[in-house]
Design a protein around this motif. Sequence first.
Motif, PDB file in Angstrom:
ATOM      1  N   THR A 140      70.622 -24.315 112.056  1.00 29.35           N
ATOM      2  CA  THR A 140      70.412 -24.513 110.953  1.00 29.35           C
ATOM      3  C   THR A 140      69.576 -25.683 110.378  1.00 29.35           C
ATOM      4  O   THR A 140      69.273 -25.535 108.654  1.00 29.35           O
ATOM      5  CB  THR A 140      71.905 -23.631 109.307  1.00 29.35           C
ATOM      6  N   THR A 141      70.452 -26.861 110.727  1.00 25.39           N
ATOM      7  CA  THR A 141      70.035 -27.969 110.763  1.00 25.39           C
ATOM      8  C   THR A 141      68.396 -28.581 111.091  1.00 25.39           C
ATOM      9  O   THR A 141      67.647 -27.577 111.125  1.00 25.39           O
ATOM     10  CB  THR A 141      70.169 -29.471 111.922  1.00 25.39           C
ATOM     11  N   ALA A 142      67.830 -29.443 109.246  1.00 19.47           N
ATOM     12  CA  ALA A 142      66.827 -29.522 109.211  1.00 19.47           C
ATOM     13  C   ALA A 142      65.724 -30.658 110.340  1.00 19.47           C
ATOM     14  O   ALA A 142      65.049 -30.801 109.517  1.00 19.47           O
ATOM     15  CB  ALA A 142      66.936 -30.557 107.817  1.00 19.47           C
ATOM     16  N   ASN A 143      66.121 -30.525 110.978  1.00 23.45           N
ATOM     17  CA  ASN A 143      65.716 -31.139 112.328  1.00 23.45           C
ATOM     18  C   ASN A 143      64.834 -30.561 112.840  1.00 23.45           C
ATOM     19  O   ASN A 143      64.197 -31.062 113.958  1.00 23.45           O
ATOM     20  CB  ASN A 143      66.719 -32.218 113.175  1.00 23.45           C
ATOM     21  N   ILE A 144      65.392 -29.108 112.933  1.00 22.82           N
ATOM     22  CA  ILE A 144      64.612 -28.855 113.888  1.00 22.82           C
ATOM     23  C   ILE A 144      63.033 -27.377 112.719  1.00 22.82           C
ATOM     24  O   ILE A 144      63.223 -27.435 111.705  1.00 22.82           O
ATOM     25  CB  ILE A 144      65.109 -27.037 113.808  1.00 22.82           C
ATOM     26  N   ALA A 145      61.963 -27.412 113.895  1.00 20.30           N
ATOM     27  CA  ALA A 145      60.622 -27.570 113.447  1.00 20.30           C
ATOM     28  C   ALA A 145      60.649 -26.392 111.936  1.00 20.30           C
ATOM     29  O   ALA A 145      60.288 -26.459 111.111  1.00 20.30           O
ATOM     30  CB  ALA A 145      59.432 -27.657 114.310  1.00 20.30           C
ATOM     31  N   ARG A 146      61.160 -25.150 112.488  1.00 19.97           N
ATOM     32  CA  ARG A 146      61.607 -23.589 111.998  1.00 19.97           C
ATOM     33  C   ARG A 146      62.251 -24.043 110.352  1.00 19.97           C
ATOM     34  O   ARG A 146      61.566 -23.976 109.472  1.00 19.97           O
ATOM     35  CB  ARG A 146      62.260 -23.186 112.449  1.00 19.97           C
ATOM     36  N   ASN A 147      62.817 -25.126 110.318  1.00 22.76           N
ATOM     37  CA  ASN A 147      63.937 -25.522 109.292  1.00 22.76           C
ATOM     38  C   ASN A 147      63.044 -26.581 108.212  1.00 22.76           C
ATOM     39  O   ASN A 147      63.101 -26.011 107.550  1.00 22.76           O
ATOM     40  CB  ASN A 147      65.486 -25.564 109.618  1.00 22.76           C
ATOM     41  N   ALA A 148      62.705 -27.304 109.466  1.00 25.74           N
ATOM     42  CA  ALA A 148      62.044 -28.817 108.624  1.00 25.74           C
ATOM     43  C   ALA A 148      61.356 -28.487 107.301  1.00 25.74           C
ATOM     44  O   ALA A 148      60.982 -28.652 106.815  1.00 25.74           O
ATOM     45  CB  ALA A 148      61.689 -29.711 109.532  1.00 25.74           C
ATOM     46  N   HIS A 149      60.388 -27.672 108.093  1.00 28.95           N
ATOM     47  CA  HIS A 149      59.103 -26.754 107.660  1.00 28.95           C
ATOM     48  C   HIS A 149      59.094 -26.363 106.724  1.00 28.95           C
ATOM     49  O   HIS A 149      58.353 -26.391 105.511  1.00 28.95           O
ATOM     50  CB  HIS A 149      57.705 -26.567 108.323  1.00 28.95           C
ATOM     51  N   GLY A 150      60.081 -25.441 106.567  1.00 28.65           N
ATOM     52  CA  GLY A 150      60.762 -24.683 105.525  1.00 28.65           C
ATOM     53  C   GLY A 150      61.636 -25.847 104.485  1.00 28.65           C
ATOM     54  O   GLY A 150      60.830 -24.973 102.901  1.00 28.65           O
ATOM     55  N   VAL A 151      61.993 -26.387 104.864  1.00 30.27           N
ATOM     56  CA  VAL A 151      62.354 -26.925 103.791  1.00 30.27           C
ATOM     57  C   VAL A 151      61.188 -27.834 103.355  1.00 30.27           C
ATOM     58  O   VAL A 151      61.476 -28.136 101.471  1.00 30.27           O
ATOM     59  CB  VAL A 151      63.340 -28.249 104.280  1.00 30.27           C
TER      60      VAL A 151
END
Length: 382
Positions: free
Chosen positions: A290-301
Amino acid sequence: MLKTIGGIAGVGTLGTGIVSAADCQGDFIKPGGPFPPETANINYNSFTSNEKLYKTLEKLDTQSNLEYGSIGETWEGRPIPYVRIDGGDTDVFYVTQQHGDEQHTTEAALQLLQKFAAGGRQVDKILEEVTLHVIPRHNPDGWAPADDNETPQRENRRPEDVCHDGPYFGQNQCGSVDPNRQHYFGIDPDILAEADGIDPDQIPDENPSPETQAMLDKADEIDADIVCDWHHQFTLRNDDCELINASTRWPLNEAAPEDAVNLSRQISAHAYQETKDLGHTTWDTYPGGTTANIARNAHGVLGRGSVLFEFRGQASDLGNAANGRLVTVISTIMNEVLEGIASGELYEVDPAVADDIPPRGDYFWKELPREEWNPEHEAYAE
Protein backbone atom coordinates in the motif's frame (compact mmCIF):
# COMPACT_ATOMS: atom_id res chain seq x y z
CA MET A 1 8.04 -7.61 -8.58
CA LEU A 2 7.08 -10.04 -5.95
CA LYS A 3 5.29 -10.20 -2.66
CA THR A 4 5.72 -11.38 0.91
CA ILE A 5 4.38 -14.90 1.19
CA GLY A 6 2.16 -14.66 4.16
CA GLY A 7 -0.46 -12.19 5.30
CA ILE A 8 -2.75 -11.34 2.44
CA ALA A 9 -0.93 -13.50 -0.09
CA GLY A 10 -0.45 -16.59 1.93
CA VAL A 11 -3.01 -19.38 1.93
CA GLY A 12 -3.36 -21.28 -1.30
CA THR A 13 -6.55 -22.45 -2.92
CA LEU A 14 -5.74 -26.09 -2.34
CA GLY A 15 -5.54 -25.77 1.42
CA THR A 16 -1.86 -25.73 2.29
CA GLY A 17 -0.70 -22.86 0.09
CA ILE A 18 2.33 -25.00 -0.76
CA VAL A 19 2.20 -26.74 -4.11
CA SER A 20 4.26 -29.73 -5.07
CA ALA A 21 4.45 -31.47 -8.42
CA ALA A 22 2.49 -34.35 -6.90
CA ASP A 23 -0.59 -32.12 -6.59
CA CYS A 24 -0.97 -31.83 -10.35
CA GLN A 25 -0.76 -34.32 -13.16
CA GLY A 26 2.04 -34.06 -15.64
CA ASP A 27 5.72 -33.22 -15.43
CA PHE A 28 6.27 -29.64 -14.31
CA ILE A 29 10.06 -29.93 -14.60
CA LYS A 30 10.53 -29.72 -18.36
CA PRO A 31 11.49 -27.37 -21.18
CA GLY A 32 8.84 -24.71 -21.41
CA GLY A 33 8.33 -24.61 -17.68
CA PRO A 34 7.50 -23.76 -15.21
CA PHE A 35 11.01 -24.98 -14.45
CA PRO A 36 13.69 -26.17 -16.87
CA PRO A 37 15.65 -29.38 -16.29
CA GLU A 38 18.68 -28.94 -14.04
CA THR A 39 20.86 -29.72 -17.05
CA ALA A 40 19.38 -26.87 -19.10
CA ASN A 41 21.65 -23.98 -20.02
CA ILE A 42 20.23 -20.50 -19.53
CA ASN A 43 21.44 -18.38 -22.43
CA TYR A 44 20.94 -14.72 -21.59
CA ASN A 45 22.52 -13.83 -24.91
CA SER A 46 19.25 -14.84 -26.54
CA PHE A 47 17.81 -11.61 -25.13
CA THR A 48 18.43 -8.06 -26.32
CA SER A 49 21.68 -6.65 -24.95
CA ASN A 50 22.02 -3.05 -23.84
CA GLU A 51 24.10 -2.25 -26.89
CA LYS A 52 21.63 -3.87 -29.26
CA LEU A 53 18.73 -2.14 -27.54
CA TYR A 54 20.27 1.29 -28.06
CA LYS A 55 21.14 0.52 -31.69
CA THR A 56 17.67 -0.84 -32.41
CA LEU A 57 16.03 2.26 -30.98
CA GLU A 58 18.38 4.52 -32.93
CA LYS A 59 17.43 2.70 -36.12
CA LEU A 60 13.72 3.02 -35.38
CA ASP A 61 14.23 6.74 -34.73
CA THR A 62 15.82 7.33 -38.13
CA GLN A 63 13.40 5.15 -40.10
CA SER A 64 10.02 5.93 -38.54
CA ASN A 65 7.93 8.36 -36.53
CA LEU A 66 9.44 7.15 -33.25
CA GLU A 67 11.52 9.67 -31.34
CA TYR A 68 14.29 8.05 -29.30
CA GLY A 69 16.52 9.67 -26.73
CA SER A 70 17.94 9.35 -23.25
CA ILE A 71 16.20 10.87 -20.24
CA GLY A 72 19.23 10.50 -17.98
CA GLU A 73 22.04 8.20 -16.93
CA THR A 74 22.32 5.28 -14.56
CA TRP A 75 24.84 5.11 -11.73
CA GLU A 76 27.29 3.45 -14.12
CA GLY A 77 26.70 6.02 -16.84
CA ARG A 78 24.44 4.06 -19.18
CA PRO A 79 21.71 5.97 -21.01
CA ILE A 80 18.15 5.45 -19.76
CA PRO A 81 16.29 4.88 -23.04
CA TYR A 82 13.03 6.66 -23.79
CA VAL A 83 10.81 6.55 -26.86
CA ARG A 84 7.95 8.89 -27.75
CA ILE A 85 5.38 8.28 -30.47
CA ASP A 86 3.28 11.37 -31.05
CA GLY A 87 -0.44 10.98 -31.47
CA GLY A 88 -3.59 11.98 -29.61
CA ASP A 89 -4.19 13.81 -26.37
CA THR A 90 -4.04 10.83 -23.98
CA ASP A 91 -0.47 10.37 -22.76
CA VAL A 92 0.21 6.72 -21.91
CA PHE A 93 3.51 5.82 -20.25
CA TYR A 94 4.85 2.25 -20.36
CA VAL A 95 7.90 1.36 -18.27
CA THR A 96 9.60 -2.04 -18.33
CA GLN A 97 12.47 -3.70 -16.49
CA GLN A 98 12.65 -1.54 -13.42
CA HIS A 99 14.16 -4.75 -12.08
CA GLY A 100 17.14 -5.75 -14.18
CA ASP A 101 16.30 -9.46 -14.13
CA GLU A 102 12.79 -9.07 -15.58
CA GLN A 103 13.71 -9.02 -19.22
CA HIS A 104 10.72 -10.46 -21.10
CA THR A 105 8.84 -7.19 -20.67
CA THR A 106 11.57 -5.39 -22.59
CA GLU A 107 11.36 -7.88 -25.45
CA ALA A 108 7.60 -7.30 -25.60
CA ALA A 109 8.09 -3.52 -25.53
CA LEU A 110 10.49 -3.78 -28.46
CA GLN A 111 7.89 -5.75 -30.40
CA LEU A 112 5.37 -3.03 -29.64
CA LEU A 113 7.71 -0.27 -30.79
CA GLN A 114 8.54 -2.12 -34.00
CA LYS A 115 4.83 -2.48 -34.67
CA PHE A 116 4.30 1.26 -34.23
CA ALA A 117 7.32 2.01 -36.41
CA ALA A 118 5.85 -0.12 -39.20
CA GLY A 119 2.51 1.69 -38.95
CA GLY A 120 -0.75 0.47 -40.40
CA ARG A 121 -4.46 0.89 -39.82
CA GLN A 122 -4.47 -0.45 -36.27
CA VAL A 123 -1.56 1.76 -35.25
CA ASP A 124 -3.16 4.80 -36.88
CA LYS A 125 -6.37 4.25 -34.90
CA ILE A 126 -4.46 4.10 -31.64
CA LEU A 127 -2.46 7.23 -32.46
CA GLU A 128 -5.62 9.18 -33.17
CA GLU A 129 -6.19 9.14 -29.41
CA VAL A 130 -2.90 8.18 -27.75
CA THR A 131 0.59 9.57 -27.50
CA LEU A 132 2.76 6.68 -26.34
CA HIS A 133 5.81 7.03 -24.11
CA VAL A 134 8.01 4.00 -23.42
CA ILE A 135 11.01 3.34 -21.23
CA PRO A 136 11.94 -0.06 -22.68
CA ARG A 137 14.63 -0.78 -20.09
CA HIS A 138 14.47 1.29 -16.94
CA ASN A 139 17.44 -0.42 -15.28
CA PRO A 140 20.16 -1.17 -17.86
CA ASP A 141 22.78 -1.46 -15.11
CA GLY A 142 20.85 -4.31 -13.52
CA TRP A 143 20.68 -6.10 -16.86
CA ALA A 144 24.34 -5.49 -17.78
CA PRO A 145 25.76 -8.77 -16.34
CA ALA A 146 23.48 -10.72 -18.71
CA ASP A 147 25.29 -9.16 -21.66
CA ASP A 148 28.20 -11.36 -20.55
CA ASN A 149 25.78 -14.28 -20.07
CA GLU A 150 25.86 -13.86 -16.30
CA THR A 151 22.86 -13.56 -13.99
CA PRO A 152 21.32 -10.07 -14.13
CA GLN A 153 20.69 -8.05 -10.97
CA ARG A 154 17.28 -6.98 -9.67
CA GLU A 155 18.44 -3.69 -8.16
CA ASN A 156 20.40 -0.79 -9.63
CA ARG A 157 24.18 -0.42 -9.26
CA ARG A 158 24.56 2.35 -6.73
CA PRO A 159 28.07 2.00 -5.22
CA GLU A 160 28.39 0.30 -1.85
CA ASP A 161 29.94 3.41 -0.28
CA VAL A 162 26.97 5.63 -1.18
CA CYS A 163 24.38 5.68 1.60
CA HIS A 164 21.24 7.49 2.70
CA ASP A 165 18.64 7.42 5.43
CA GLY A 166 15.28 6.60 3.91
CA PRO A 167 11.78 7.07 5.29
CA TYR A 168 10.52 3.69 4.11
CA PHE A 169 13.44 1.44 5.00
CA GLY A 170 15.34 3.10 7.84
CA GLN A 171 18.80 4.47 8.39
CA ASN A 172 22.16 3.76 6.76
CA GLN A 173 20.95 2.29 3.49
CA CYS A 174 24.05 1.74 1.40
CA GLY A 175 24.71 0.33 -2.03
CA SER A 176 22.23 -0.80 -4.63
CA VAL A 177 18.54 0.01 -4.25
CA ASP A 178 15.32 -1.21 -5.78
CA PRO A 179 14.23 1.38 -8.38
CA ASN A 180 10.59 0.49 -7.76
CA ARG A 181 10.85 1.64 -4.16
CA GLN A 182 11.85 5.22 -4.95
CA HIS A 183 8.72 6.73 -6.52
CA TYR A 184 7.68 8.87 -3.56
CA PHE A 185 9.86 11.79 -4.66
CA GLY A 186 7.59 14.58 -5.83
CA ILE A 187 4.66 13.59 -3.65
CA ASP A 188 3.65 16.22 -1.08
CA PRO A 189 5.43 15.27 2.19
CA ASP A 190 2.23 16.04 4.10
CA ILE A 191 0.43 13.38 2.06
CA LEU A 192 3.20 10.89 2.76
CA ALA A 193 3.01 11.72 6.46
CA GLU A 194 -0.75 11.24 6.60
CA ALA A 195 -1.04 8.17 4.35
CA ASP A 196 2.15 6.29 5.25
CA GLY A 197 3.28 7.84 8.53
CA ILE A 198 6.47 9.19 6.94
CA ASP A 199 8.66 11.76 8.67
CA PRO A 200 9.30 14.40 5.97
CA ASP A 201 12.74 15.10 7.44
CA GLN A 202 13.82 11.59 6.48
CA ILE A 203 13.24 12.10 2.75
CA PRO A 204 16.67 12.23 1.04
CA ASP A 205 17.68 15.30 -0.91
CA GLU A 206 18.42 13.14 -3.95
CA ASN A 207 16.75 10.02 -5.25
CA PRO A 208 19.01 6.97 -4.70
CA SER A 209 17.73 5.70 -8.05
CA PRO A 210 18.55 8.20 -10.84
CA GLU A 211 16.69 5.82 -13.13
CA THR A 212 13.50 6.35 -11.16
CA GLN A 213 13.97 10.09 -10.86
CA ALA A 214 14.39 10.35 -14.63
CA MET A 215 11.10 8.53 -15.10
CA LEU A 216 9.32 10.72 -12.54
CA ASP A 217 10.60 13.87 -14.20
CA LYS A 218 9.51 12.72 -17.64
CA ALA A 219 6.06 11.65 -16.42
CA ASP A 220 5.62 15.11 -14.89
CA GLU A 221 6.91 16.84 -18.01
CA ILE A 222 4.44 15.08 -20.31
CA ASP A 223 1.65 15.20 -17.70
CA ALA A 224 1.06 11.46 -18.09
CA ASP A 225 -2.56 10.32 -17.88
CA ILE A 226 -1.81 6.62 -17.50
CA VAL A 227 1.27 4.75 -16.26
CA CYS A 228 1.58 1.00 -16.81
CA ASP A 229 4.43 -0.74 -15.02
CA TRP A 230 5.47 -4.14 -16.45
CA HIS A 231 7.19 -6.72 -14.22
CA HIS A 232 7.76 -10.40 -13.48
CA GLN A 233 6.98 -12.55 -10.49
CA PHE A 234 7.53 -16.10 -9.28
CA THR A 235 5.68 -19.07 -10.69
CA LEU A 236 2.12 -19.62 -9.45
CA ARG A 237 -0.75 -21.83 -10.49
CA ASN A 238 -4.49 -21.84 -9.88
CA ASP A 239 -6.73 -24.52 -8.43
CA ASP A 240 -7.16 -26.02 -11.91
CA CYS A 241 -3.39 -26.68 -11.99
CA GLU A 242 -2.95 -24.04 -14.71
CA LEU A 243 0.15 -21.88 -14.65
CA ILE A 244 -0.68 -18.22 -14.02
CA ASN A 245 0.94 -16.14 -16.73
CA ALA A 246 -0.39 -12.69 -15.82
CA SER A 247 -1.32 -10.75 -12.68
CA THR A 248 -2.47 -7.18 -12.19
CA ARG A 249 -3.19 -4.62 -9.47
CA TRP A 250 -4.20 -0.97 -9.11
CA PRO A 251 -3.29 1.68 -6.48
CA LEU A 252 -3.99 0.68 -2.89
CA ASN A 253 -2.67 3.77 -1.12
CA GLU A 254 -5.42 5.67 0.70
CA ALA A 255 -4.22 9.00 -0.71
CA ALA A 256 -4.92 7.99 -4.32
CA PRO A 257 -7.97 9.90 -5.63
CA GLU A 258 -11.05 7.81 -6.35
CA ASP A 259 -11.15 8.73 -10.03
CA ALA A 260 -7.53 7.64 -10.49
CA VAL A 261 -8.21 4.33 -8.73
CA ASN A 262 -11.34 3.73 -10.81
CA LEU A 263 -9.47 4.40 -14.05
CA SER A 264 -6.71 2.04 -12.91
CA ARG A 265 -9.25 -0.67 -12.13
CA GLN A 266 -10.80 -0.18 -15.57
CA ILE A 267 -7.39 -0.75 -17.18
CA SER A 268 -6.84 -3.97 -15.24
CA ALA A 269 -10.39 -5.17 -15.89
CA HIS A 270 -10.21 -4.43 -19.61
CA ALA A 271 -6.90 -6.25 -20.00
CA TYR A 272 -8.36 -9.24 -18.17
CA GLN A 273 -11.60 -9.32 -20.14
CA GLU A 274 -9.90 -9.07 -23.52
CA THR A 275 -7.29 -11.79 -22.94
CA LYS A 276 -8.64 -14.30 -20.42
CA ASP A 277 -10.16 -16.52 -23.11
CA LEU A 278 -7.19 -16.56 -25.46
CA GLY A 279 -5.83 -19.80 -24.03
CA HIS A 280 -2.30 -18.60 -23.33
CA THR A 281 -3.17 -16.02 -20.64
CA THR A 282 -4.29 -17.20 -17.20
CA TRP A 283 -4.82 -14.43 -14.64
CA ASP A 284 -4.87 -13.77 -10.94
CA THR A 285 -4.93 -10.65 -8.75
CA TYR A 286 -1.56 -9.45 -7.53
CA PRO A 287 -1.71 -8.79 -3.75
CA GLY A 288 0.60 -5.76 -3.61
CA GLY A 289 1.62 -3.31 -0.91
CA THR A 290 0.00 0.00 0.00
CA THR A 291 2.93 2.39 0.43
CA ALA A 292 3.43 5.38 -1.85
CA ASN A 293 7.06 4.62 -2.66
CA ILE A 294 5.93 1.85 -5.06
CA ALA A 295 5.30 3.01 -8.63
CA ARG A 296 1.75 1.64 -8.83
CA ASN A 297 0.73 3.55 -5.71
CA ALA A 298 2.82 6.68 -6.26
CA HIS A 299 1.43 7.48 -9.69
CA GLY A 300 -2.06 6.77 -8.41
CA VAL A 301 -1.52 9.25 -5.58
CA LEU A 302 -0.41 11.72 -8.25
CA GLY A 303 -3.83 11.30 -9.89
CA ARG A 304 -2.90 9.03 -12.79
CA GLY A 305 -4.35 5.78 -13.95
CA SER A 306 -1.64 3.50 -12.61
CA VAL A 307 -1.49 -0.25 -13.12
CA LEU A 308 0.94 -3.02 -12.30
CA PHE A 309 1.20 -5.98 -14.65
CA GLU A 310 3.20 -9.02 -13.49
CA PHE A 311 4.17 -12.03 -15.60
CA ARG A 312 5.46 -15.49 -14.88
CA GLY A 313 9.12 -16.04 -14.13
CA GLN A 314 12.48 -14.86 -15.34
CA ALA A 315 14.80 -16.62 -17.77
CA SER A 316 16.60 -18.41 -14.94
CA ASP A 317 13.26 -19.91 -13.87
CA LEU A 318 11.79 -20.63 -17.27
CA GLY A 319 14.38 -21.97 -19.63
CA ASN A 320 14.62 -20.56 -23.11
CA ALA A 321 11.82 -22.74 -24.49
CA ALA A 322 9.20 -20.64 -22.67
CA ASN A 323 10.53 -17.22 -23.61
CA GLY A 324 8.72 -16.66 -26.89
CA ARG A 325 5.39 -17.78 -25.52
CA LEU A 326 5.64 -15.47 -22.53
CA VAL A 327 6.69 -12.47 -24.63
CA THR A 328 3.58 -13.07 -26.75
CA VAL A 329 1.40 -12.91 -23.63
CA ILE A 330 2.94 -9.61 -22.56
CA SER A 331 2.84 -8.08 -26.04
CA THR A 332 -0.82 -9.01 -26.44
CA ILE A 333 -1.78 -7.29 -23.19
CA MET A 334 0.26 -4.19 -24.07
CA ASN A 335 -1.66 -3.92 -27.33
CA GLU A 336 -5.07 -4.58 -25.80
CA VAL A 337 -4.65 -1.76 -23.28
CA LEU A 338 -3.78 0.74 -26.00
CA GLU A 339 -6.60 -0.41 -28.26
CA GLY A 340 -9.09 -0.15 -25.39
CA ILE A 341 -8.00 3.41 -24.62
CA ALA A 342 -8.15 4.44 -28.28
CA SER A 343 -11.55 2.87 -28.96
CA GLY A 344 -13.03 4.12 -25.70
CA GLU A 345 -14.09 0.59 -24.74
CA LEU A 346 -11.79 0.63 -21.74
CA TYR A 347 -13.61 3.62 -20.25
CA GLU A 348 -16.93 1.81 -20.54
CA VAL A 349 -15.82 -1.05 -18.28
CA ASP A 350 -17.30 -1.04 -14.80
CA PRO A 351 -14.34 -0.65 -12.39
CA ALA A 352 -15.97 -3.33 -10.22
CA VAL A 353 -15.16 -5.89 -12.92
CA ALA A 354 -11.60 -5.79 -11.58
CA ASP A 355 -12.91 -7.75 -8.61
CA ASP A 356 -13.81 -10.59 -11.00
CA ILE A 357 -10.14 -11.28 -11.66
CA PRO A 358 -9.38 -14.55 -9.83
CA PRO A 359 -7.75 -14.34 -6.40
CA ARG A 360 -4.08 -15.00 -5.82
CA GLY A 361 -2.93 -18.45 -6.83
CA ASP A 362 -0.52 -20.78 -5.09
CA TYR A 363 3.23 -20.40 -5.20
CA PHE A 364 4.89 -23.30 -6.93
CA TRP A 365 8.35 -24.17 -5.61
CA LYS A 366 8.91 -27.42 -7.46
CA GLU A 367 8.65 -29.89 -4.56
CA LEU A 368 10.24 -27.74 -1.88
CA PRO A 369 8.59 -28.15 1.57
CA ARG A 370 7.81 -24.99 3.49
CA GLU A 371 10.37 -25.81 6.18
CA GLU A 372 13.07 -25.69 3.51
CA TRP A 373 12.17 -22.24 2.20
CA ASN A 374 14.84 -19.61 2.75
CA PRO A 375 14.42 -15.84 3.19
CA GLU A 376 14.50 -15.41 -0.58
CA HIS A 377 11.37 -17.53 -0.84
CA GLU A 378 9.70 -15.84 2.09
CA ALA A 379 10.16 -12.17 1.35
CA TYR A 380 9.46 -10.64 -2.04
CA ALA A 381 7.79 -7.35 -2.80
CA GLU A 382 6.86 -5.45 -5.93
